[in-house]
Design a protein around this motif. Sequence first.
Motif, PDB file in Angstrom:
ATOM      1  N   ILE A 140       2.767  -1.007   4.948  1.00 27.78           N
ATOM      2  CA  ILE A 140       3.050   0.438   4.983  1.00 27.78           C
ATOM      3  C   ILE A 140       2.873   1.087   3.615  1.00 27.78           C
ATOM      4  CG2 ILE A 140       4.910   2.133   5.293  1.00 27.78           C
ATOM      5  CD1 ILE A 140       5.825   0.525   7.721  1.00 27.78           C
ATOM      6  N   TYR A 143      -0.863   1.445   2.779  1.00 26.83           N
ATOM      7  CA  TYR A 143      -1.555   2.483   3.551  1.00 26.83           C
ATOM      8  C   TYR A 143      -1.083   3.888   3.144  1.00 26.83           C
ATOM      9  CZ  TYR A 143      -3.841  -0.942   6.520  1.00 26.83           C
ATOM     10  OH  TYR A 143      -4.628  -1.959   6.972  1.00 26.83           O
ATOM     11  N   GLN A 144       0.195   4.006   2.803  1.00 24.97           N
ATOM     12  CA  GLN A 144       0.667   5.311   2.323  1.00 24.97           C
ATOM     13  C   GLN A 144      -0.055   5.679   1.029  1.00 24.97           C
ATOM     14  OE1 GLN A 144       4.913   4.667   2.125  1.00 24.97           O
ATOM     15  NE2 GLN A 144       5.267   5.554   4.170  1.00 24.97           N
ATOM     16  N   GLU A 145      -0.251   4.708   0.162  1.00 25.85           N
ATOM     17  CA  GLU A 145      -0.967   4.952  -1.090  1.00 25.85           C
ATOM     18  C   GLU A 145      -2.424   5.334  -0.812  1.00 25.85           C
ATOM     19  OE1 GLU A 145      -1.484   5.553  -5.026  1.00 25.85           O
ATOM     20  OE2 GLU A 145       0.414   5.120  -4.029  1.00 25.85           O
ATOM     21  N   ARG A 148      -2.500   8.935   0.387  1.00 20.87           N
ATOM     22  CA  ARG A 148      -2.356   9.869  -0.739  1.00 20.87           C
ATOM     23  C   ARG A 148      -3.669   9.984  -1.514  1.00 20.87           C
ATOM     24  NH1 ARG A 148       2.085   7.005  -2.850  1.00 20.87           N
ATOM     25  NH2 ARG A 148       3.567   7.095  -1.169  1.00 20.87           N
TER      26      ARG A 148
END
Length: 179
Positions: A140, A143-145, A148
């Motif tokens: 997670i 993938y969040q990085e 962004r």
Amino acid sequence: MKSLHSMEPAEESDIGGEHGGLSSEETPVEGGSLAASDNHPRSGDDWVELLVREMALSSSKDDAKARGARVLEALERAISEHAREEGGKSFQEENMVLKQQTEALIKDNAVLKRAVAIQHERQKVFDDVSQQLELLRQLIPQYQEKIRNLEVNNYALRMHLQQVGQSSSIPERFNPDVF
């Protein structure tokens, strides 16, 4: 006397006769054996009668001691035989009960083994799912990085496109196939 009376009562066919239920082989004879066969008096009263008769037939003190000893030995053998028979019966009954308990325990053991195997399989599935969930949780933040970074790149490209669109000498109408 109480233990003698507790012995099982004699049947009518076993009691009687002039020797109190004794066969001719058991008839006390001076110097002879009291119990030549297995036909003993059945009740405590019969044993008492036998002892009294033996004492009455004795000719001397030594003869009375010998006869008394033979009667007591025969009584001891009869009690031992009775105890062995009862012990054998109770042993067989106890053995049957223990076999039934053993069979029940074997069935219970089989059920428990099956339950443990099922529980083990469920635990393995749960562990696999837990590992997969943990891997996804670890992915997670990555993938969040990436999201962004893509948003920042998208914003930068939009700004760049706007700057190019404002400073361009190309008319406002763009060919849709090009762009």
